[in-house]
Design an enzyme around this catalytic site. Structure first.
Site, PDB file in Angstrom:
ATOM      1  CB  SER A 265      -0.880   0.020   1.245  1.00 61.93           C
ATOM      2  OG  SER A 265      -0.061   0.102   2.396  1.00 61.93           O
TER       3      SER A 265
ATOM      4  CE1 TYR B 194      -3.736  -0.268  -1.199  1.00 65.66           C
ATOM      5  CE2 TYR B 194      -2.772  -2.459  -0.942  1.00 65.66           C
ATOM      6  CZ  TYR B 194      -3.044  -1.363  -1.730  1.00 65.66           C
ATOM      7  OH  TYR B 194      -2.624  -1.343  -3.040  1.00 65.66           O
ATOM      8  N   GLY B 195      -5.565  -0.562   5.259  1.00 62.27           N
ATOM      9  CA  GLY B 195      -6.150  -1.171   6.467  1.00 62.27           C
ATOM     10  C   GLY B 195      -7.589  -0.790   6.746  1.00 62.27           C
TER      11      GLY B 195
ATOM     12  CB  CYS C 134       0.641  -5.421   1.536  1.00 64.67           C
ATOM     13  SG  CYS C 134      -0.768  -4.621   2.303  1.00 64.67           S
ATOM     14  CG  ASN C 135       1.027  -8.676   7.054  1.00 59.86           C
ATOM     15  OD1 ASN C 135       1.261  -9.810   7.433  1.00 59.86           O
ATOM     16  ND2 ASN C 135       1.961  -7.745   7.032  1.00 59.86           N
ATOM     17  CB  THR C 136      -3.883  -4.987   4.563  1.00 60.01           C
ATOM     18  OG1 THR C 136      -3.245  -4.618   5.799  1.00 60.01           O
ATOM     19  CG2 THR C 136      -5.331  -4.608   4.620  1.00 60.01           C
TER      20      THR C 136
ATOM     21  CD  GLU D 163       2.941   5.157   3.199  1.00 58.80           C
ATOM     22  OE1 GLU D 163       3.075   5.880   2.206  1.00 58.80           O
ATOM     23  OE2 GLU D 163       3.311   3.964   3.212  1.00 58.80           O
TER      24      GLU D 163
ATOM     25  CB  CYS E 253       1.251  -3.897   9.552  1.00 58.34           C
ATOM     26  SG  CYS E 253       1.274  -2.479   8.431  1.00 58.34           S
ATOM     27  CB  THR E 254       5.113  -4.827   5.305  1.00 56.88           C
ATOM     28  OG1 THR E 254       4.127  -4.070   4.588  1.00 56.88           O
ATOM     29  CG2 THR E 254       4.891  -6.305   5.070  1.00 56.88           C
ATOM     30  CG  HIS E 255       3.525   0.697   6.622  1.00 54.13           C
ATOM     31  ND1 HIS E 255       2.834  -0.087   5.723  1.00 54.13           N
ATOM     32  CD2 HIS E 255       3.631   1.929   6.048  1.00 54.13           C
ATOM     33  CE1 HIS E 255       2.528   0.653   4.652  1.00 54.13           C
ATOM     34  NE2 HIS E 255       3.000   1.873   4.831  1.00 54.13           N
TER      35      HIS E 255
END
Ligand code: DGL
Length: 267
Positions: free
Chosen positions: A12, A43-44, A74-76, A152, A184-186
């Site tokens: 995302s 995306y979440g 992205c997990n979402t 972000e 979450c990859t963030h």
């Protein structure tokens, strides 16, 4: 399929760069194409239908770059769209999900915290993950809606970000969790801060290395590893504002990069 073709990776936004770093470290000769869908982040909070549509569009874009495999970093997007992508495309699609299984092996208190997006935690796929691997332990979940925006912005250590991390993790720590899954990859970009906030006794688990291992195995099995002995290169696109994103990419990727706008048809 051409083994010297690049690997496509999308998220995302900038979070998937944490996965891209693991891929780059393990597969130095591969060429990598990364798309940050920052024009559609987060995306979440989106519906599965929306996420399927974006995943489809980004996959088409990466295929237009002749990629040999796609990593959904992205997990979402994974929980919403990976089954659909695999049913639609024939190239290998590697996806990421919260590391519940390794956390179950790591916990000593038998209490695990999973932090992830609301969409990931609400998904059937996540519930199935808990059913498969979570018996005999307590798994607590916490959505962290504001952390993605901080990453972000490239804000990895301000007092605001610290406060958010404190607020999100406190209930898990109070309940006795000794293992925290970064779902979450963030979040791996916040790892130094999370480490500091939760303390040394809490084990943090993320998935970048496991996904990279899976990617390597699949490429090797399909004879798709790049035979080149030259260091691979990376290409980056964003559906967001290039100027704004470029500065954050530089901070997170730690090297100067050339960030391109995602062509309008895919943005
Ligand atoms: N990085 C993403 C994940 O792993 C999604 C974050 C978001 O856009 O909400 O879930």
């Amino acid at each position: 399929m051409n083994p010297s073709a690049p690997i496509g990776v999308f998220d995302s936004g900038v979070g998937g760069l944490s996965v891209l770093q693991a891929i780059r470290a393990a597969l130095p000769y591969e060429n990598l194409c990364y798309v940050a869908d920052s024009g559609h982040v987060p995306y979440g909070t989106k519906t599965p239908e929306y996420l399927q549509k974006r995943s489809l569009v980004l996959t088409h874009f990466l295929l237009s770059q002749n990629v040999k495999a796609i990593v959904v970093a992205c997990n979402t997007a994974t929980v919403a769209a990976v089954a659909y992508l695999r049913a639609t495309f024939t190239i290998p699609i590697i996806a990421i999900e919260p590391a519940v299984k390794p956390a179950v092996l790591a916990t000593k208190t038998g209490i695990i915290g999973v932090i992830a997006t609301a969409a990931t935690l609400a998904s059937d796929q996540f519930l199935r993950l808990l059913e498969r691997f979570g018996s005999g332990v307590t798994i607590l979940t916490q959505a962290c809606p504001c952390l993605v925006a901080q990453v972000e912005k490239g804000d990895l250590a301000s007092s605001t970000t610290r406060l958010l991390v404190q607020q999100y993790t406190a209930p898990l720590l109070v309940a006795g969790a000794d293992t925290l899954v970064l779902g979450c990859t963030h979040y791996p970009f916040l790892r130094p801060l999370i480490d500091e906030v939760v303390g040394a006794n809490i084990t943090l688990i993320d998935t970048g290395t496991a996904v990279t291992r899976q990617l390597s195995n699949i490429l090797a099995a399909q004879k798709l590893l790049n035979p080149s002995a030259q260091p691979g290169h990376e290409q980056f696109w964003t559906s967001g504002e290039v100027k704004k994103a470029q500065a954050v990419f530089r901070v997170l990727w730690r090297k100067p990069i050339n960030l391109q706008p995602l062509p309008q048809a895919f943005a």
